[in-house]
Design an enzyme around this catalytic site. Sequence first.
Site, PDB file in Angstrom:
ATOM      1  N   TRP A 106       0.819  -1.224   0.000  1.00  0.00           N
ATOM      2  CA  TRP A 106       0.000   0.000   0.000  1.00  0.00           C
ATOM      3  C   TRP A 106       0.843   1.261   0.000  1.00  0.00           C
ATOM      4  O   TRP A 106       0.499   2.238  -0.677  1.00  0.00           O
ATOM      5  CB  TRP A 106      -0.989  -0.015   1.164  1.00  0.00           C
ATOM      6  N   ASP A 175      -0.992   6.426   6.758  1.00  0.00           N
ATOM      7  CA  ASP A 175      -2.148   5.640   6.331  1.00  0.00           C
ATOM      8  C   ASP A 175      -2.389   4.609   7.437  1.00  0.00           C
ATOM      9  O   ASP A 175      -1.598   3.688   7.621  1.00  0.00           O
ATOM     10  CB  ASP A 175      -1.813   4.948   4.994  1.00  0.00           C
ATOM     11  N   LYS A 199     -12.315  -1.653   7.764  1.00  0.00           N
ATOM     12  CA  LYS A 199     -11.600  -2.712   8.489  1.00  0.00           C
ATOM     13  C   LYS A 199     -11.951  -2.660   9.975  1.00  0.00           C
ATOM     14  O   LYS A 199     -12.552  -3.583  10.500  1.00  0.00           O
ATOM     15  CB  LYS A 199     -10.101  -2.593   8.267  1.00  0.00           C
TER      16      LYS A 199
HETATM   17  N1  PLP Z   1      -4.297   1.457   2.611  1.00  0.00           N
HETATM   18  C1  PLP Z   1      -4.349   0.281   3.252  1.00  0.00           C
HETATM   19  C2  PLP Z   1      -3.433   0.042   4.408  1.00  0.00           C
HETATM   20  C3  PLP Z   1      -5.240  -0.707   2.821  1.00  0.00           C
HETATM   21  O1  PLP Z   1      -5.291  -1.877   3.459  1.00  0.00           O
HETATM   22  C4  PLP Z   1      -6.083  -0.444   1.722  1.00  0.00           C
HETATM   23  C5  PLP Z   1      -7.038  -1.449   1.248  1.00  0.00           C
HETATM   24  O2  PLP Z   1      -7.140  -2.547   1.700  1.00  0.00           O
HETATM   25  C6  PLP Z   1      -5.974   0.789   1.084  1.00  0.00           C
HETATM   26  C7  PLP Z   1      -5.088   1.724   1.562  1.00  0.00           C
HETATM   27  C8  PLP Z   1      -6.826   1.115  -0.095  1.00  0.00           C
HETATM   28  O3  PLP Z   1      -8.114   1.309   0.342  1.00  0.00           O
HETATM   29  P1  PLP Z   1      -9.352   1.431  -0.665  1.00  0.00           P
HETATM   30  O4  PLP Z   1      -9.579   0.091  -1.242  1.00  0.00           O
HETATM   31  O5  PLP Z   1     -10.438   1.895   0.260  1.00  0.00           O
HETATM   32  O6  PLP Z   1      -8.995   2.442  -1.678  1.00  0.00           O
END
Ligand code: PLP
Length: 369
Positions: A106, A175, A199
């Site tokens: 990510w 994040d 989550k």
């Molecule tokens: N950041 C993290 C740590 C994630 O686990 C995720 C998705 O699982 C995201 C960002 C991306 O999120 P989204 O699918 O809501 O765009």
Amino acid sequence: MEQKQTINFGAGPAKLPQSVLLQAQKELLNYSGLGISVLEMSHRSADFNKIINKSESLLRELLDIPDNYKVLFLQGGGSGQFSAVPLNLIGLKEDRCADYLVTGTWSAKAAKEAEKYGKVNIVHPKLESYTKIPDPSSWTLNPSASYVYYCCNETVNGVEYNFTPETNGVVLISDMSSNFLSRPIDVSKFGLIFAGAQKNIGSAGVTVVIVREDLLGHALKECPIVLDYKVQAEMNSLYNTPPCFSVYIMGLVLEWIKNNGGSAAMETLNKQKSSMIYEIIDSSKGFYVCPVDPSCRSRMNVPFHVGKKEGDDALEKKFLEGASKRGMISLKGHRSVGGLRASLYNAVTLEDTAALADYMKVFLKEHQF
Ligand code: PLP
């Protein structure tokens, strides 16, 4: 022993507390005696205003958010924030550069997205695999960077920071999508924190952004208006139609967290749950293998292989089939890394985790080499 109830170990959207689902069900057709559902309610109504304000004040209380921070409820998910962060903040300093820690899937995606808007400096040597956090003494931070960015818990790889990076005064951004409210944090150390709700704090559709006030108003001119933190802050996240139902569900989950002892109590439980699984992995003499360095193993997402280091496909398939028979679902690892992954978010109970632990022990006994 067959288990009747389904136990969801999914990485997200993930398990919600049963009491939250029951309350949402009870209120679905007629919210608070109004004769309509939250799904049908105007986002400009006084009633929705109460809902969004309740979610915000619970968040402020649970995280002890200082008054000089705004709380925004936005759309576009965590991925939307990969763009919004540089669009709003890479222009904070003239050089338009940002420091990124890339410790998993990510943060790698976030860094790639930021490259569209400025210079990105990866502060440590590139990792061959996402199984550890490079020692801070090896980081080369740029004092002229507009911000330092990291992903506090890498959901795919199971790598979690158990410390807050030191940035020598440069704005820190995190994040926290997959470990938000799983433990206490000191918000004042951050310029901005964001987290998708699906989550630990609710359903997909809403992303929480906590941003320090002095960071508003620096967006690049190309920044889409719905992603402009200043605009959204001034409009109480109501510049356009927000994800009303997700904001409502989040309020219910936050209330549940509060009634269950807040982030400190969540941390205690999350430590217990994750230790239960890691202990089985570590005592299995290589039958179960977690590739992540013990110093940064995630309490939220436990990735592991069965049978050997890189996983024995047939055994892993058998493991999943047996789990499914016991009502345990969504234990398959992310498609990019394979293997298995148990996600142990706040709503996953000690009993749920014990059921997985029991099954892992039984499976080990039956298939040990
Ligand atoms: N950041 C993290 C740590 C994630 O686990 C995720 C998705 O699982 C995201 C960002 C991306 O999120 P989204 O699918 O809501 O765009």
